[in-house]
Design a protein around this motif. Structure first.
Motif, mmCIF file in Angstrom:
data_model
loop_
_atom_site.group_PDB
_atom_site.id
_atom_site.type_symbol
_atom_site.label_atom_id
_atom_site.label_comp_id
_atom_site.label_asym_id
_atom_site.label_seq_id
_atom_site.Cartn_x
_atom_site.Cartn_y
_atom_site.Cartn_z
ATOM 1 N N SER A 218 -6.984 3.951 -3.162
ATOM 2 C CA SER A 218 -7.390 3.412 -1.869
ATOM 3 C C SER A 218 -6.232 2.712 -1.155
ATOM 4 N N ILE A 219 -6.095 3.028 0.096
ATOM 5 C CA ILE A 219 -5.070 2.416 0.941
ATOM 6 C C ILE A 219 -5.347 0.915 1.120
ATOM 7 N N TYR A 220 -6.623 0.509 0.932
ATOM 8 C CA TYR A 220 -7.006 -0.886 1.152
ATOM 9 C C TYR A 220 -6.770 -1.763 -0.077
ATOM 10 N N GLU A 221 -6.532 -1.144 -1.220
ATOM 11 C CA GLU A 221 -6.342 -1.890 -2.475
ATOM 12 C C GLU A 221 -5.089 -2.769 -2.365
ATOM 13 N N GLU A 222 -5.263 -4.042 -2.707
ATOM 14 C CA GLU A 222 -4.134 -4.981 -2.690
ATOM 15 C C GLU A 222 -3.051 -4.491 -3.657
ATOM 16 N N ASN A 223 -1.860 -4.277 -3.165
ATOM 17 C CA ASN A 223 -0.769 -3.799 -4.015
ATOM 18 C C ASN A 223 -1.075 -2.474 -4.718
ATOM 19 N N GLY A 224 -1.902 -1.662 -4.070
ATOM 20 C CA GLY A 224 -2.391 -0.430 -4.688
ATOM 21 C C GLY A 224 -1.293 0.508 -5.165
ATOM 22 N N PHE A 225 -0.274 0.658 -4.368
ATOM 23 C CA PHE A 225 0.819 1.584 -4.677
ATOM 24 C C PHE A 225 1.469 1.187 -6.011
ATOM 25 N N ALA A 226 1.798 -0.093 -6.140
ATOM 26 C CA ALA A 226 2.453 -0.573 -7.370
ATOM 27 C C ALA A 226 1.501 -0.485 -8.563
ATOM 28 N N LYS A 227 0.240 -0.790 -8.336
ATOM 29 C CA LYS A 227 -0.725 -0.739 -9.443
ATOM 30 C C LYS A 227 -0.793 0.672 -10.019
ATOM 31 N N VAL A 228 -0.887 1.656 -9.152
ATOM 32 C CA VAL A 228 -0.988 3.042 -9.634
ATOM 33 C C VAL A 228 0.267 3.424 -10.410
ATOM 34 N N VAL A 229 1.408 3.073 -9.868
ATOM 35 C CA VAL A 229 2.677 3.411 -10.523
ATOM 36 C C VAL A 229 2.752 2.774 -11.922
ATOM 37 N N ASN A 230 2.096 1.621 -12.066
ATOM 38 C CA ASN A 230 2.090 0.934 -13.371
ATOM 39 C C ASN A 230 0.837 1.247 -14.187
ATOM 40 N N GLY A 231 0.088 2.257 -13.738
ATOM 41 C CA GLY A 231 -1.097 2.687 -14.481
ATOM 42 C C GLY A 231 -2.240 1.691 -14.444
ATOM 43 N N GLN A 232 -2.235 0.806 -13.434
ATOM 44 C CA GLN A 232 -3.301 -0.204 -13.343
ATOM 45 C C GLN A 232 -4.197 0.077 -12.133
ATOM 46 N N GLY A 233 -5.269 -0.686 -12.023
ATOM 47 C CA GLY A 233 -6.140 -0.572 -10.852
ATOM 48 C C GLY A 233 -7.025 0.652 -10.917
#
Ligand code: UDP
Length: 239
Positions: A218-233
Motif C-alpha cells: 500500500s502506498i499509504y503504509e507508513e514507511n511502506g517501501f522500506a518495510k517491504v525491502v526489509n521483509g516487514q509490514g
C-alpha cells in the motif's frame, strides 16, 4: 539484502482529489513528499533506487480514444507525456530530500530531462543517484506497469515494488467485495491464470521470464517501501 530495486508508482496514487467531489486537482504534493521520504529511507540503507511513474491522474490513452474518438497512438503519446509531468514533480520531491535524482525519458525531451540510455541509467545509480524513468516504454499500446518490468529487467533489479491503494493482492477487489481474501504469496502463473488485476499480462510475463519478484504493497503504509525491502509490514509477493 537487495542491491537495486525499482519502485512503480501509478499516476492514480498521485491524484489530488477535491474533497467536495471527484474533480481531479492535479498532483497531491503530500503524496509526492511521502514517496520521496520513503525512497530516501531505502536509499540510506545502501540500496540503489530507481522509479517508474505512471500518468493516469492526468491522462490515460484509452480514455482519449473512447471519449474523444482519438486514434490510439495519439492518445497513448499524450499518456506518456503525462508521466513526464508527474516525473518532474517527483524529481523535485526526491531532490528536496537531499538526494540526487535524474529524470530519464523514453520520449526524448532534452530540455527537460535526459533521454533514456541503459548504460547511463546504470552509471547514475552506481554513482549514488536515484533514477526516475518517465515516458513509459516510449511505445504506444503499452503501460507503465510493463515499463516497470522492462526497466527492472534492463537494470538487473532484484525486486519490483508496486505501490497500490490496497495492501497487496486479493482474490477480488477489496474495495467492492467484503469477502475478498488477501494472498500473501503467489506465483506469476497464478496471477495470470486467475486473471488477478495486479499488473498487466505483459508486465507479469516479463518479470517472470527475468526472475524478478514483484512485491505489491500500500502506498499509504507508513514507511511502506522500506518495510517491504526489509521483509516487514503487509505486502504480497509474486515470485
Ligand atoms: N503509455 C503508453 N506506453 C507506455 C506507457 C504508457 O502508451 O509504454 C500511455 C498509455 O496511454 C497509458 C498512459 O501512458 O494509459 C499512462 O500510463 P499508465 O496508464 O500505465 O499510468 P498509471 O496507470 O500507472 O497511472
Amino acid at each position: 539484502m537487495y542491491k537495486r530495486v525499482l519502485l512503480k508508482i501509478s499516476g492514480e496514487a498521485l491524484a489530488s482529489i477535491d474533497p467536495e467531489g471527484d474533480k481531479n486537482l492535479g498532483i497531491d504534493q503530500k503524496m509526492l513528499e511521502k514517496i520521496a521520504q520513503d525512497a530516501k529511507v531505502v536509499y540510506d540503507q545502501g540500496i540503489e533506487v530507481c522509479l517508474v511513474v505512471g500518468g493516469g491522474n492526468i491522462y490515460r490513452g484509452v480514455h482519449g480514444m473512447a471519449r474523444h474518438g482519438m486514434d490510439r497512438t495519439t492518445s497513448d503519446h499524450m499518456g506518456m507525456l503525462a508521466t513526464v509531468i508527474n516525473g518532474m514533480a517527483l524529481q523535485h520531491a526526491v531532490e528536496s530530500q537531499g538526494l540526487s535524482c535524474r529524470l530519464m525519458s523514453a520520449i526524448p525531451i532534452p530540455t527537460v530531462g535526459e533521454s533514456y540510455i541503459r548504460r547511463r541509467a546504470i552509471r547514475h545509480m552506481e554513482r549514488g543517484r536515484v533514477v526516475l524513468f518517465v515516458g513509459g516504454t516510449g511505445i504506444p499500446y503499452f503501460t507503465t506497469d510493463t515499463t516497470a518490468a522492462l526497466r527492472a529487467s534492463e537494470m538487473n533489479c532484484d525486486l519490483i515494488l508496486k505501490a497500490t491503494k490496497v495492501q497487496g493482492v486479493y482474490t477480488k477487489d477489496p474495495a467492492y467485495n467484503n469477502d475478498a481474501e488477501f494472498l500473501p504469496h503467489l506465483t506469476y502463473d497464478e496471477v495470470l491464470a486467475k486473471n488477478l488485476k495486479v499488473m498487466d499480462t505483459a508486465a507479469i510475463v516479463l518479470a517472470s521470464e527475468n526472475h524478478i519478484p514483484i512485491a505489491v504493497f500500500s502506498i499509504y503504509e507508513e514507511n511502506g517501501f522500506a518495510k517491504v525491502v526489509n521483509g516487514q509490514g503487509h505486502f504480497s509477493l509474486i515470485s
